[in-house]
Design a protein around this motif. Structure first.
Motif, short mmCIF file in Angstrom:
data_model
loop_
_atom_site.label_atom_id
_atom_site.label_comp_id
_atom_site.label_asym_id
_atom_site.label_seq_id
_atom_site.Cartn_x
_atom_site.Cartn_y
_atom_site.Cartn_z
N UNK A 63 0.85 -1.18 0.00
CA UNK A 63 0.00 0.00 0.00
C UNK A 63 0.89 1.24 0.00
N UNK A 64 0.47 2.25 -0.73
CA UNK A 64 1.16 3.54 -0.76
C UNK A 64 0.17 4.59 -0.28
N UNK A 65 0.59 5.43 0.66
CA UNK A 65 -0.28 6.48 1.20
C UNK A 65 0.40 7.82 0.99
N UNK A 66 -0.26 8.72 0.26
CA UNK A 66 0.29 10.04 -0.05
C UNK A 66 -0.78 11.10 0.18
N UNK A 67 -0.36 12.29 0.54
CA UNK A 67 -1.30 13.41 0.55
C UNK A 67 -1.40 13.98 -0.86
N UNK A 68 -2.41 14.81 -1.09
CA UNK A 68 -2.57 15.44 -2.40
C UNK A 68 -1.40 16.34 -2.75
N UNK A 69 -0.68 16.82 -1.75
CA UNK A 69 0.46 17.70 -2.01
C UNK A 69 1.71 16.93 -2.44
N UNK A 70 1.76 15.64 -2.13
CA UNK A 70 2.92 14.84 -2.49
C UNK A 70 2.83 14.47 -3.97
N UNK A 89 -3.64 4.30 -12.94
CA UNK A 89 -4.36 4.42 -11.68
C UNK A 89 -5.85 4.27 -11.96
N UNK A 90 -6.46 3.27 -11.36
CA UNK A 90 -7.91 3.13 -11.40
C UNK A 90 -8.45 3.77 -10.12
N UNK A 91 -9.09 4.90 -10.27
CA UNK A 91 -9.51 5.66 -9.10
C UNK A 91 -10.77 5.06 -8.48
N UNK A 92 -11.00 5.44 -7.24
CA UNK A 92 -12.20 5.03 -6.53
C UNK A 92 -13.46 5.50 -7.26
N UNK A 93 -13.34 6.62 -7.97
CA UNK A 93 -14.48 7.20 -8.68
C UNK A 93 -14.71 6.53 -10.04
N UNK A 94 -13.88 5.56 -10.41
CA UNK A 94 -14.09 4.83 -11.66
C UNK A 94 -13.31 5.36 -12.84
N UNK A 95 -12.43 6.31 -12.62
CA UNK A 95 -11.62 6.84 -13.70
C UNK A 95 -10.37 5.97 -13.91
N UNK A 96 -9.86 6.01 -15.10
CA UNK A 96 -8.59 5.35 -15.41
C UNK A 96 -7.61 6.42 -15.89
N UNK A 97 -6.48 6.54 -15.20
CA UNK A 97 -5.48 7.55 -15.51
C UNK A 97 -4.17 6.85 -15.86
N UNK A 120 -1.85 14.73 -10.56
CA UNK A 120 -2.83 15.12 -9.54
C UNK A 120 -3.98 14.11 -9.48
N UNK A 121 -4.28 13.64 -8.28
CA UNK A 121 -5.31 12.61 -8.09
C UNK A 121 -6.30 13.05 -7.02
N UNK A 122 -7.55 12.62 -7.12
CA UNK A 122 -8.52 12.94 -6.08
C UNK A 122 -8.23 12.14 -4.82
N UNK A 123 -8.69 12.63 -3.67
CA UNK A 123 -8.54 11.85 -2.45
C UNK A 123 -9.37 10.58 -2.57
N UNK A 124 -8.89 9.53 -1.94
CA UNK A 124 -9.64 8.28 -1.96
C UNK A 124 -8.74 7.08 -2.07
N UNK A 125 -9.38 5.93 -2.27
CA UNK A 125 -8.71 4.64 -2.29
C UNK A 125 -8.67 4.14 -3.73
N UNK A 126 -7.47 4.13 -4.30
CA UNK A 126 -7.30 3.81 -5.72
C UNK A 126 -6.42 2.56 -5.87
N UNK A 141 -3.30 2.45 -3.70
CA UNK A 141 -2.77 3.82 -3.63
C UNK A 141 -3.82 4.68 -2.94
N UNK A 142 -3.49 5.21 -1.77
CA UNK A 142 -4.43 6.02 -1.00
C UNK A 142 -3.96 7.47 -1.03
N UNK A 143 -4.81 8.35 -1.54
CA UNK A 143 -4.51 9.79 -1.58
C UNK A 143 -5.35 10.47 -0.52
N UNK A 144 -4.71 11.25 0.34
CA UNK A 144 -5.39 11.84 1.49
C UNK A 144 -5.29 13.36 1.44
N UNK A 145 -6.18 14.05 2.15
CA UNK A 145 -6.02 15.50 2.32
C UNK A 145 -4.84 15.79 3.24
#
Length: 649
Positions: A63-70, A89-97, A120-126, A141-145
């Protein structure tokens, strides 16, 4: 036994400290015996530590945990790799980047470790997938505030006050011998009218319904679920439609009156009566065909579906616990059950589940009712104008014989328990009897148990107190064969855990208060400041280096200021020294000299508190006067002192 070099290397690799500074500021070295015992409890083989060769050219962590600023994450590449790094990256929101880089473009930070830039990625569990030539690796990949949630009313400069209470102590003419959610709901309008914005509660975690005499909210069976004794049975919709249940209650009014009037909660009798009526309501709901019942059954089924396998296993545990409690030798939780029931995955357990499906569903029904009533309580608090409403409390650990350990045994350590080093309140140290989580296993499980805990405890509150917040950074592990004074600090992945706290705090719009009392490492304080966790400031402990009590303007703004806590004596007992006398009776002091020293320190503290009250014009007193006797006015002055602080809460 490992030689010193091997032991030091292993201890560092597995997060064990070599020593610490105690509450007196003296450095204490941990013994080799204690460190060896901890390593063995973690499953480390002291003499076989050869590292396996890495055969893949690409290695991702679990698991990788990053803030949005990282803007990058780390990955391990064989230094002879060549070609293109393709990432998706398959985002929690269903996007593929998708993005890619030449390996030569990546920054190398150490041997085989490279920095992979992130878009840049939205916060959430990807889900992150990396491909290099024929090799592929995937991880969470977890992106956090960057900070925890804070309500606008506070960011705009307002201060909020509240009360704390233990739900089980609430008295009314309507409850069944223990405070419940209805009692709490009836208090809310009264408090809201006086300007109260938060109500601090004891932990509401699930205990063991089969053993209601086990009552500590800080030794729960499972922290993700609720104590079903707080259900207000008359407020359940099924109750108003059940003639049988109403008749049983009407016939038992004398019993209920007796339970309400007892000086202490009779947990065993309360549980027996509540569960009896709840079983009636459940049975009728399952067999009724009315439209109203169909809607309720649909809501129950949706709750069960949303909660998933974790709720099922907790209910399965409760059903097994109830089954074995009828047998004297098996009534102490899962460790006392026959060996074939020690895991939720055995054939014996699966057979039990097959033949007791209705009983398991009953315990899921209870969790649904409790969650429903707690949610309604928070909704009422917000509707009454409270900016925060309920302020929950999450315990630092669980009962080793309970549901949480039984359902995830690989996460918990058998040979040690969590506690605290010696301090002025517990000179012999503390061993709380709760098993620590294995930090490596927690990471291996992609932090899912921790994430579920945060979601469950934040779901129906506006603020959450993390008991012993140092658990995010390190815990005092006490080997089972040793005294509490022989513990060892073991580190946890603070950087990841506190980011997850921020993520769930923002998603649940929940203020987070870290109980940072005792020995707090600098890394913990800095992380709390950086991520916006509120500090926990207790009047009795807030002193300058010279021993003087801090003045109200010296308190931090991002904090909860209190006079005392559930761990400390009430103000009256503190002022009169009743707690010192009680500790002496319980032989908690090593010798009489220590008792006299503590009494002398308390006398000095009382005089210093009077000076502090006088400095802010809450009491007329000077240091040559005798100390006043306890009075309500004196206690009120102490609370006003905390209220004058610049702390937001």
């Amino acid at each position: 036994m490992a030689d010193d070099t091997t032991l030091d290397t292993l201890a560092a690799r597995y997060g064990l400290e070599s020593g610490y500074y105690d509450y007196r500021g003296e450095y204490r070295q941990f013994s080799d015996e204690a460190r060896i015992a901890i390593l063995r409890a973690m499953g480390v083989k002291l003499h076989q530590q050869a590292q396996e060769a890495v055969t893949n050219s690409l290695v991702l962590p679990n698991v990788i945990v990053c803030t949005q600023e990282e803007t990058y994450c780390r990955l391990s590449l064989n230094q002879w790799c060549d070609g293109v790094v393709k990432a998706s990256v398959n985002t929690e929101q269903g996007q593929a980047i998708y993005f890619e880089y030449e390996i030569q473009q990546l920054e190398q930070v150490s041997t085989n470790i490279f920095r992979l830039p992130l878009l840049p990625l939205p916060i959430g569990y990807h889900q992150l997938t990396i491909r290099i030539n024929a090799d592929q690796a995937t991880c969470t990949l977890i992106i956090t505030p960057t900070r925890c949630y804070e309500p606008e009313v506070i960011t705009h400069g307002h201060k909020l006050w509240g009360v704390s209470l233990q739900v089980y102590t609430l008295r009314s003419t309507q409850n069944w011998g223990i405070g419940d959610f209805r009692d709490l709901q009836q208090l809310i309008p009264q408090l809201a009218q006086q300007g109260c914005h938060l109500i601090g509660l004891n932990p509401l975690h699930a205990l063991r319904p089969a053993d209601p005499a086990h009552i500590s909210p800080y030794s729960p069976s499972h922290r993700d679920y609720l104590n079903v004794l707080y259900i207000s049975v008359p407020d359940i919709p099924e109750f108003s439609r059940s003639q049988q249940a109403q008749q049983l209650v009407a016939q038992s009014q004398a019993v209920l009156d007796e339970l309400r009037q007892l000086p202490l909660v009779d947990y065993v009798r309360v549980a027996e009566f509540k569960l009896k009526i709840l079983r009636v309501l459940f049975a009728e709901l399952e067999h009724q065909q009315a439209v109203s019942s169909a809607a309720r059954i649909k809501a129950l089924n949706e709750f069960i579906f949303q909660q998933g396998e974790a709720l099922y296993q907790h209910a399965l545990y409760d059903a097994l616990d109830a089954h074995f409690t009828t047998q004297a030798q098996h009534r102490f939780g899962w460790r006392s059950w026959p060996a074939e029931f020690h895991s939720p995955h055995t054939d014996a357990v699966q057979q039990f589940a097959k033949h007791h499906a209705t009983e398991i569903r009953f315990y899921m029904y209870l969790q649904w009712l409790a969650a429903e009533q707690l949610s309604a309580t928070q909704q009422l608090a917000r509707a009454q104008g409270m900016s925060i409403g309920l302020y929950g409390d999450v315990a630092v650990g669980v009962d080793p014989n309970g549901s949480e350990v039984w359902s995830n045994q690989q996460l918990y350590i058998n040979g040690a328990s969590v506690g605290a080093p010696p301090d002025p309140l517990a000179l012999k140290g503390q061993d709380w009897g709760i098993p620590p989580q294995h930090p490596f296993e927690l990471q291996q499980q992609a932090y899912q148990p921790f994430i579920h805990l945060l979601r469950a405890t934040m779901r129906s509150v506006g603020a959450l107190r993390i008991d012993h917040v140092m658990t995010l950074c390190r815990l005092w592990w006490v080997p089972h064969t040793m005294e509490a004074t022989d513990g060892v600090y073991v580190h946890y992945p603070l950087d990841h855990l506190i980011k997850l706290v921020a993520l769930e705090s923002v998603r649940n719009q929940c203020v987070v208060i870290g109980e940072d009392l005792g020995t707090v490492p600098n890394a913990m304080r800095e992380a709390m400041q950086r991520f916006g966790l509120y500090h926990y400031k207790v009047l009795f402990f807030e002193k300058r280096f010279d021993g003087q009590f801090k003045l109200p303007h010296e308190y931090p703004q991002r904090a909860l200021a209190v006079v005392t806590t559930h761990d400390l004596p009430p103000f009256k007992s503190w002022w009169q020294g009743d707690d010192i006398a009680l500790r002496e009776q319980l032989h908690m002091y090593p010798n009489m000299q220590t008792v006299q020293q503590v009494q002398h320190e308390r006398e000095a503290d009382r005089r210093l508190l009077m000076l502090a009250l006088a400095r802010v014009d809450l009491w007329y007193w000077h240091e040559h006067q005798p100390l006043p006797e306890y009075s309500f006015a004196l206690m009120r002055a102490a609370y006003l002192y905390a209220g004058l602080s610049q702390s937001a809460l």
